[in-house]
Scaffold this motif. Sequence first.
Motif, short mmCIF file in Angstrom:
data_model
loop_
_atom_site.label_atom_id
_atom_site.label_comp_id
_atom_site.label_asym_id
_atom_site.label_seq_id
_atom_site.Cartn_x
_atom_site.Cartn_y
_atom_site.Cartn_z
N ARG A 30 4.28 6.87 22.08
CA ARG A 30 3.51 5.56 21.78
C ARG A 30 4.61 4.65 21.56
NH1 ARG A 30 -1.80 5.16 21.13
NH2 ARG A 30 -2.03 7.52 21.13
N CYS A 31 4.26 3.50 22.16
CA CYS A 31 5.17 2.23 21.85
C CYS A 31 4.91 1.98 20.44
CB CYS A 31 4.85 1.21 22.89
SG CYS A 31 5.51 -0.32 22.35
N ARG A 32 5.96 1.67 19.57
CA ARG A 32 5.74 1.19 18.39
C ARG A 32 5.41 -0.12 18.10
NH1 ARG A 32 9.71 4.28 15.91
NH2 ARG A 32 9.70 3.02 13.70
N HIS A 33 5.60 -1.05 19.14
CA HIS A 33 5.41 -2.45 19.24
C HIS A 33 3.97 -2.71 19.32
CE1 HIS A 33 6.22 -6.60 19.22
NE2 HIS A 33 5.47 -6.75 20.36
N CYS A 34 3.24 -2.15 20.44
CA CYS A 34 1.94 -2.42 20.96
C CYS A 34 0.87 -1.34 20.75
CB CYS A 34 1.80 -3.09 22.14
SG CYS A 34 1.93 -1.82 23.58
N GLY A 35 1.66 -0.20 20.58
CA GLY A 35 0.64 1.03 20.45
C GLY A 35 0.22 1.68 21.76
N GLU A 36 0.73 1.35 22.97
CA GLU A 36 0.56 1.81 24.19
C GLU A 36 0.89 3.14 24.15
OE1 GLU A 36 -1.21 -0.13 26.40
OE2 GLU A 36 -1.54 1.64 27.62
N GLU A 37 0.20 4.02 24.56
CA GLU A 37 0.59 5.36 25.03
C GLU A 37 1.25 5.40 26.45
OE1 GLU A 37 -1.03 9.83 25.02
OE2 GLU A 37 -1.73 8.64 23.49
N ALA A 92 10.80 2.08 28.76
CA ALA A 92 10.36 1.02 28.30
C ALA A 92 8.84 0.88 28.47
CB ALA A 92 11.06 -0.14 28.69
N CYS A 93 8.25 0.09 27.46
CA CYS A 93 6.75 -0.11 27.38
C CYS A 93 6.38 -0.99 28.67
CB CYS A 93 6.32 -0.42 26.49
SG CYS A 93 4.55 -0.91 26.24
N TRP A 94 5.30 -0.56 29.53
CA TRP A 94 5.16 -1.18 30.52
C TRP A 94 4.14 -2.43 30.17
CZ3 TRP A 94 0.05 -1.63 31.55
CH2 TRP A 94 -0.91 -0.67 31.22
N HIS A 95 3.43 -2.06 29.02
CA HIS A 95 2.82 -3.04 28.49
C HIS A 95 3.16 -4.31 27.77
CE1 HIS A 95 -0.67 -4.57 25.85
NE2 HIS A 95 -1.46 -4.35 27.02
N CYS A 96 4.28 -4.04 27.09
CA CYS A 96 4.86 -5.21 26.45
C CYS A 96 6.61 -5.31 26.34
CB CYS A 96 4.43 -5.09 24.86
SG CYS A 96 5.58 -3.88 23.98
N GLY A 97 6.84 -4.41 27.14
CA GLY A 97 8.26 -4.42 27.55
C GLY A 97 9.32 -4.07 26.40
ZN LIG Z 1 4.25 -1.96 24.10
#
Ligand SMILES: [Zn+2]
Length: 105
Positions: free
Chosen positions: A78-85, A92-97
């Motif tokens: 889970r992304c610690r920046h935006c919470g995306e799983e 890297a998080c595809w949602h927030c990078g």
């Molecule tokens: Zn993210």
Amino acid sequence: MRFRAPNLATAQHWANVLEAAGIDCELHNFYATGALGGLPADACAPEVWLDDERDDMIASRLLDAAMRGPAAGATPWRCRHCGEELEAQFTACWHCGAVRDPRDG
Ligand SMILES: [Zn+2]
């Protein structure tokens, strides 16, 4: 060449991988109904299209590696920046990078 992705997140990841390697590509989404909008992301069949067929071989290798991921049997995180799983193969998080933190579960 066109690469069919299992879902939009994966297609976006592949496009990022290719662009990071200097390969021009386009992301295309094909909806079952032919209509844009109104459907969840996983209802479509996204494809990554290469602009130049001379890139086919290197792109195939890059995506093969991307599909296998950094570690077999790794668990989603889970992304610690935006919470995306995110699935294990993403670094890297595809949602927030945000880049994956090794401490992320
Ligand atoms: Zn993210």
